[in-house]
Scaffold this active site. Sequence first.
Site, PDB file in Angstrom:
ATOM      1  N   LYS A 193      43.088  44.156  12.795  1.00  0.00           N
ATOM      2  CA  LYS A 193      43.996  44.029  11.535  1.00  0.00           C
ATOM      3  C   LYS A 193      43.218  42.895  10.716  1.00  0.00           C
ATOM      4  O   LYS A 193      43.350  41.616  11.125  1.00  0.00           O
ATOM      5  CB  LYS A 193      45.380  43.519  11.934  1.00  0.00           C
ATOM      6  CG  LYS A 193      46.570  43.757  11.210  1.00  0.00           C
ATOM      7  CD  LYS A 193      46.356  43.169   9.773  1.00  0.00           C
ATOM      8  CE  LYS A 193      46.935  41.698   9.893  1.00  0.00           C
ATOM      9  NZ  LYS A 193      47.004  40.971   8.596  1.00  0.00           N
ATOM     10  N   GLY A 246      43.704  31.966  13.918  1.00  0.00           N
ATOM     11  CA  GLY A 246      44.549  31.772  13.136  1.00  0.00           C
ATOM     12  C   GLY A 246      45.383  30.562  13.220  1.00  0.00           C
ATOM     13  O   GLY A 246      44.877  29.746  13.978  1.00  0.00           O
ATOM     14  N   SER A 247      46.267  30.342  12.696  1.00  0.00           N
ATOM     15  CA  SER A 247      47.233  29.066  12.745  1.00  0.00           C
ATOM     16  C   SER A 247      48.078  29.073  14.133  1.00  0.00           C
ATOM     17  O   SER A 247      48.056  30.169  14.726  1.00  0.00           O
ATOM     18  CB  SER A 247      48.266  28.979  11.614  1.00  0.00           C
ATOM     19  OG  SER A 247      49.280  29.967  12.205  1.00  0.00           O
ATOM     20  N   VAL A 250      51.424  31.042  14.192  1.00  0.00           N
ATOM     21  CA  VAL A 250      51.389  32.559  14.278  1.00  0.00           C
ATOM     22  C   VAL A 250      50.750  32.818  15.811  1.00  0.00           C
ATOM     23  O   VAL A 250      51.401  33.777  16.416  1.00  0.00           O
ATOM     24  CB  VAL A 250      50.553  33.266  13.279  1.00  0.00           C
ATOM     25  CG1 VAL A 250      50.320  34.758  13.416  1.00  0.00           C
ATOM     26  CG2 VAL A 250      50.957  32.960  11.968  1.00  0.00           C
ATOM     27  N   GLY A 251      49.942  31.883  16.172  1.00  0.00           N
ATOM     28  CA  GLY A 251      49.783  32.145  17.573  1.00  0.00           C
ATOM     29  C   GLY A 251      50.914  32.115  18.866  1.00  0.00           C
ATOM     30  O   GLY A 251      50.930  32.911  19.559  1.00  0.00           O
ATOM     31  N   GLU A 269      42.350  31.309  18.810  1.00  0.00           N
ATOM     32  CA  GLU A 269      41.388  30.286  18.321  1.00  0.00           C
ATOM     33  C   GLU A 269      42.271  29.906  17.484  1.00  0.00           C
ATOM     34  O   GLU A 269      42.467  30.401  16.005  1.00  0.00           O
ATOM     35  CB  GLU A 269      39.951  30.884  17.867  1.00  0.00           C
ATOM     36  CG  GLU A 269      39.169  29.750  17.894  1.00  0.00           C
ATOM     37  CD  GLU A 269      39.088  29.487  16.248  1.00  0.00           C
ATOM     38  OE1 GLU A 269      39.839  28.468  15.914  1.00  0.00           O
ATOM     39  OE2 GLU A 269      38.345  30.105  15.477  1.00  0.00           O
ATOM     40  N   CYS A 303      37.928  26.120  10.431  1.00  0.00           N
ATOM     41  CA  CYS A 303      38.902  25.425  11.642  1.00  0.00           C
ATOM     42  C   CYS A 303      38.339  24.044  11.978  1.00  0.00           C
ATOM     43  O   CYS A 303      38.924  23.280  12.617  1.00  0.00           O
ATOM     44  CB  CYS A 303      39.012  26.457  12.726  1.00  0.00           C
ATOM     45  SG  CYS A 303      37.564  27.149  13.172  1.00  0.00           S
ATOM     46  N   GLU A 400      46.682  19.887   9.894  1.00  0.00           N
ATOM     47  CA  GLU A 400      45.344  20.797   9.444  1.00  0.00           C
ATOM     48  C   GLU A 400      45.578  21.305   7.978  1.00  0.00           C
ATOM     49  O   GLU A 400      46.499  22.191   7.552  1.00  0.00           O
ATOM     50  CB  GLU A 400      45.155  22.277  10.176  1.00  0.00           C
ATOM     51  CG  GLU A 400      43.939  22.922   9.869  1.00  0.00           C
ATOM     52  CD  GLU A 400      43.620  23.971  10.878  1.00  0.00           C
ATOM     53  OE1 GLU A 400      42.376  24.268  10.893  1.00  0.00           O
ATOM     54  OE2 GLU A 400      44.514  24.645  11.088  1.00  0.00           O
TER      55      GLU A 400
END
Length: 502
Positions: A193, A246-247, A250-251, A269, A303, A400
Site C-alpha cells: 500500500k 511512518g508516524s 499511525v504505528g 520504523e 526520518c 518531529e
Amino acid sequence: MGDISNGSSESCTFKMPEIKFTKLFINGEFVDATSGKSFETIDPRNGEVITRVAEGDKEDIDLAVKAAREAFDHGPWPRMSGYARGRIMMKFADLIEEHVEELAALDSIDAGKLFTMGKILDIPGASHCLRYYAGAADKIHGQTLKMSRAMQGYTLREPIGVVGHIIPWNYPTTMFFLKVAPALAAGCTMVVKPAEQTPLSALFYAHLSKLAGVPDGVLNVVNGFGETAGAAVASHMDIDKISFTGSAEVGRLIMQAAATSNLKPVSLELGGKSPLIIFDDADVEVAAELALQGCMFNKGEICVASTRILVQEGIYEEVAKKLTEKAKSWVVGDPFDPRVQQGPQVDKKQFERVLSYIRKGKEEGAELLVGGEAHGEQGYYICPTIFSDVKDDMQIAKDEIFGPVMSLMKFKTIDEAIKRANATKYGLAAGIVTKNLDIANTVSRSIRAGSIWINCYFGFDDDAPFGGYKMSGFGREHGLDGLYMYTQVKSVVTPIYNSPWL
C-alpha cells in the site's frame, strides 16, 4: 534567503514522463478499483493535478490478499530455489536501470524530490538493494543443534507468508524496495500500500516486476488511503506480517489492528528527532556542512534528519554564523533544475504543518537566524529555517517536524550532551562530530539510538541494519536482519534410537 530557481535558462530540459500506470495491480494485472473510485495525485511544485489513480478500499485489499495467499500457498515463488528467485530479482534490477530517468521523474513530480538526486541515489539504490538481496536469496540457512538429550535437531528458516507493506511518501522508491526486496528474497508474497501522496513509481515497479518474471500474485500494489486501504491491510486475517514506515501515531493504530485480528507480527520504523553533537575540537566548516545537509536534505522530509544540533559552547557562535551563511546560499526551487538543493514539501498538508511549527518556534522565544517563512507564489516551498538558543522543552525541540527546520542548542560537558541527546521519546539516529576517539566511543555507546554516525551523516548501506529505539519503532531493515524478519524459524527434532542415553 538563498537563490530560488525559476527553472528557466539553467534548468534541465527534461520531457515530463507519460503517466502509464494509474490502476491497482492485483494478481499480475492492472485493474480498476472495485468501487470505480479514483483520487488525484498532486504535483507539489505548483499544486496542480498530475493524474487520477484508482482508489483501493477493503474489497480491493481482500482481492489482493487472496491473490497473494494463493501465490504463497500453491504458487511457485516460495517453492523456487533461492537461486531461481535471485535470478528474477536480478532481472528486475536490470529493468529498473533501463528506466532510471523516467522513474526519477515520477518521484520528482509526485513527491517534490530532486531529479538529479533521484538519478544518482534513489533509483540506482533500488537496483542495488534488489541485487543485494538477490545474492542472499540462496544463502538463507538454519542451524544444526547440539542437543543435550538423545536427539538430533536442526532449524529451518522459512518464508513468513503473505506480507503487508505500508510505504511512506518521503522516499517512495527507497522504501518500496527496502521492504519488497528482502521479502521477495525470503520467498514471501505481498500486498504493497503506497502512500496516497506518491503512488506513481510503485505502480511502475509493479509493471517492471511482471516483465522480470515475478509470478502473478506475488507482488500486488493497491493505492488508497491509510484509514481505508491501510487499515484493511493491518487488520486482515490472511496477512501474516506487517511492515510499516511512518508516524508513531499511525504505528500504534497498526499494532492495535494487528493485535486484535490474527496477532500478526509487526515491524515499525517510525519517527525521529535525531541529535547531531558537535564538540569543541571539531572542524567548524565540516561540522556546519554535516549539520546543514543532515537537517535540510530532502527538504527535511527524512526520518533521521539532524534537527537537533547540539554544539559545545566554545564554538557555538562560530557554528551558528557558518550555518546561517550556508543556509542563505541554499538553493530552493524546481526539483528538475540541477542547481537546486531543495524542492517543495510533499503536499499542502505537510507544507502547512511545517509552517505551524515555525510559528510555534517564534512564539516560544527561540531566536530565528534565517528563513522562517514560505517562499514563492505557487507550490509548497519553505525557506530553510534555523532557530538558535532553543530550549529542550520547546515544541520545535521535541516534535518531529519533517521539514527544513533546525534547532541549535548549546551544551558545556560531555555528560550534558549525552543527557540532552537522549532526552527525547525517539531513538532512530544520532551524529557525533569530534577528532577525539575517546569522546566518539564514549558518546556512541551512550546514545540510545539505532544508528550512530561519527564524523559523517546518513551512513546508510544495504549491509548495515537500520531501525530505532524507543518510539522510533522496532525491527531492523537492511542487512541480513532485514531479510530474516521475513522468515520464521522452525525446529525439527528426531530421536537417536539405540542410544545408550535413552
